[in-house]
Design an enzyme around this catalytic site. Sequence first.
Site, PDB file in Angstrom:
ATOM      1  N   CYS A   1       0.860  -1.198   0.000  1.00 36.10           N
ATOM      2  CA  CYS A   1       0.000   0.000   0.000  1.00 36.10           C
ATOM      3  C   CYS A   1       0.889   1.240   0.000  1.00 36.10           C
ATOM      4  CB  CYS A   1      -0.845   0.052   1.272  1.00 36.10           C
ATOM      5  SG  CYS A   1      -2.313  -0.937   1.204  1.00 36.10           S
TER       6      CYS A   1
ATOM      7  N   ASP B   1      -2.017  -2.175  -3.951  1.00 39.41           N
ATOM      8  CA  ASP B   1      -2.846  -0.961  -4.044  1.00 39.41           C
ATOM      9  C   ASP B   1      -2.186   0.117  -4.900  1.00 39.41           C
ATOM     10  OD1 ASP B   1      -5.063   0.745  -3.221  1.00 39.41           O
ATOM     11  OD2 ASP B   1      -3.632   1.808  -1.948  1.00 39.41           O
TER      12      ASP B   1
ATOM     13  N   GLU C   1       0.624   5.010 -12.716  1.00 36.10           N
ATOM     14  CA  GLU C   1      -0.804   5.130 -12.399  1.00 36.10           C
ATOM     15  C   GLU C   1      -1.415   6.255 -13.229  1.00 36.10           C
ATOM     16  OE1 GLU C   1      -1.242   5.611  -8.175  1.00 36.10           O
ATOM     17  OE2 GLU C   1      -0.304   3.712  -7.732  1.00 36.10           O
TER      18      GLU C   1
ATOM     19  N   HIS D   1      -5.125   2.393  -5.799  1.00 38.93           N
ATOM     20  CA  HIS D   1      -4.499   3.385  -4.904  1.00 38.93           C
ATOM     21  C   HIS D   1      -5.540   4.007  -3.956  1.00 38.93           C
ATOM     22  CE1 HIS D   1      -0.827   6.272  -4.590  1.00 38.93           C
ATOM     23  NE2 HIS D   1      -1.438   6.172  -3.435  1.00 38.93           N
TER      24      HIS D   1
ATOM     25  N   ALA E   1      -5.327   5.954   0.965  1.00 36.05           N
ATOM     26  CA  ALA E   1      -5.680   7.188   1.689  1.00 36.05           C
ATOM     27  C   ALA E   1      -7.111   7.633   1.400  1.00 36.05           C
ATOM     28  CB  ALA E   1      -4.715   8.297   1.284  1.00 36.05           C
TER      29      ALA E   1
HETATM   30  C1  MLT Z   1       0.019   9.448   0.024  1.00 36.41           C
HETATM   31  O1  MLT Z   1       1.196   9.500  -0.348  1.00 36.41           O
HETATM   32  O2  MLT Z   1      -0.395  10.225   0.889  1.00 36.41           O
HETATM   33  C2  MLT Z   1      -0.891   8.441  -0.544  1.00 36.41           C
HETATM   34  O3  MLT Z   1      -0.306   7.687  -1.521  1.00 36.41           O
HETATM   35  C3  MLT Z   1      -2.227   8.944  -0.891  1.00 36.41           C
HETATM   36  C4  MLT Z   1      -2.406   9.788  -2.096  1.00 36.41           C
HETATM   37  O4  MLT Z   1      -1.580   9.832  -2.980  1.00 36.41           O
HETATM   38  O5  MLT Z   1      -3.396  10.460  -2.180  1.00 36.41           O
END
Ligand code: MLT
Length: 352
Positions: A227, A253, A258, A276, A279
């Site tokens: 993740c 994830d 991407e 992804h 968050a």
């Molecule tokens: C982050 O680095 O905070 C996460 O991968 C979440 C996101 O990219 O929004």
Amino acid sequence: MKVLVADPLAPEGMESLKAKTEVDVKLGLKPDELKAIIGNYDAIIVRSETQVTADVIKCGTKLQIIARAGVGLDNVDINAATQQGIMVVNAPTGNTVAAAEHTMALMLAMARNIQQANSTLKAGKWNRKEYTGVELRNKTLGIIGLGNVGSGVAARAKGFEMRLIGYDPFASQEYAQSLGIALLPLEQLYKESDFITLHLPLTPQTRGMIGAKEFAIMKKGVRLVNCARGGLIDDEALIKAIEEGKVAGAAIDVFAVEPCTDGILFKNDKVIVTPHLGASTREAQTNVCIDVVDQIIDVLNGKPARFAVNVPQIPAELLEILKPYMDVANVVGKMAGQLMAGQLKGLKDSAI
Ligand code: MLT
């Protein structure tokens, strides 16, 4: 003050930004489109989609602050921003619970074949025997990276009565112990873990850190969760290790590029994928949005930012004077890192 919002943000934080600054929301800009307009803005807010490259930063002649609504900063060229005296801030705490919970969700889904059982049952097959799972209790969880998310996973996994081991070159034994984690060399972690979860950034050192060599030393039947960032695991080697029966499952994830909707990971039934979502909870998105908006308002009003990741904002004339010292400090820091034996426990100001 003009602020460009280049990726989708939670409406809660946006309201206070709109009350205090002029906000343009322009999502899905292509690199050239972003370069063409960035010169009009004092601040830009991004999540992980928009790439704030050195080229973009060069065109940001008015930019004072680049804000990342999240933790990872691999889509922002921090060096280029620093060289141009632009502050980079992030929101390192607001979405860590979401990411830790998503990790647990994926780990449980893998252990109990939730995704596969769901698909086959909806396809009309009552397949109880095939989807007998395993328990988390008494299994060894190897946590690579003991930052906010890795530590959050440890706290939750303890509730599932897992044995916790971890690897983090920057964490002290004392810190790991306080989380109930035995700190081990990476190779030992690979050998002992039933589940492995990654919580570290993508850097030249971590890219492809889990490949054929690492799978070879892992326990048979290990399950992996990523993740953190795509690119940490070599996808081809992972699929090969699954086909050979070494790896029992993987939950992914994040992807090297991407958005990603196709590829070898998508074709293997033992791999669970999510787009992804680590968050992506309502709470986390509100938290990170408020965190970056507050910092933008503070910085644009001449106040310090809570989570600045590079040098503080420096006026151009002062930057001219400071730049050579910054270069020396950078080199000294790198040298100290190489000379240092063991883990960094703290820094002392030894003023001359
Ligand atoms: C982050 O680095 O905070 C996460 O991968 C979440 C996101 O990219 O929004």
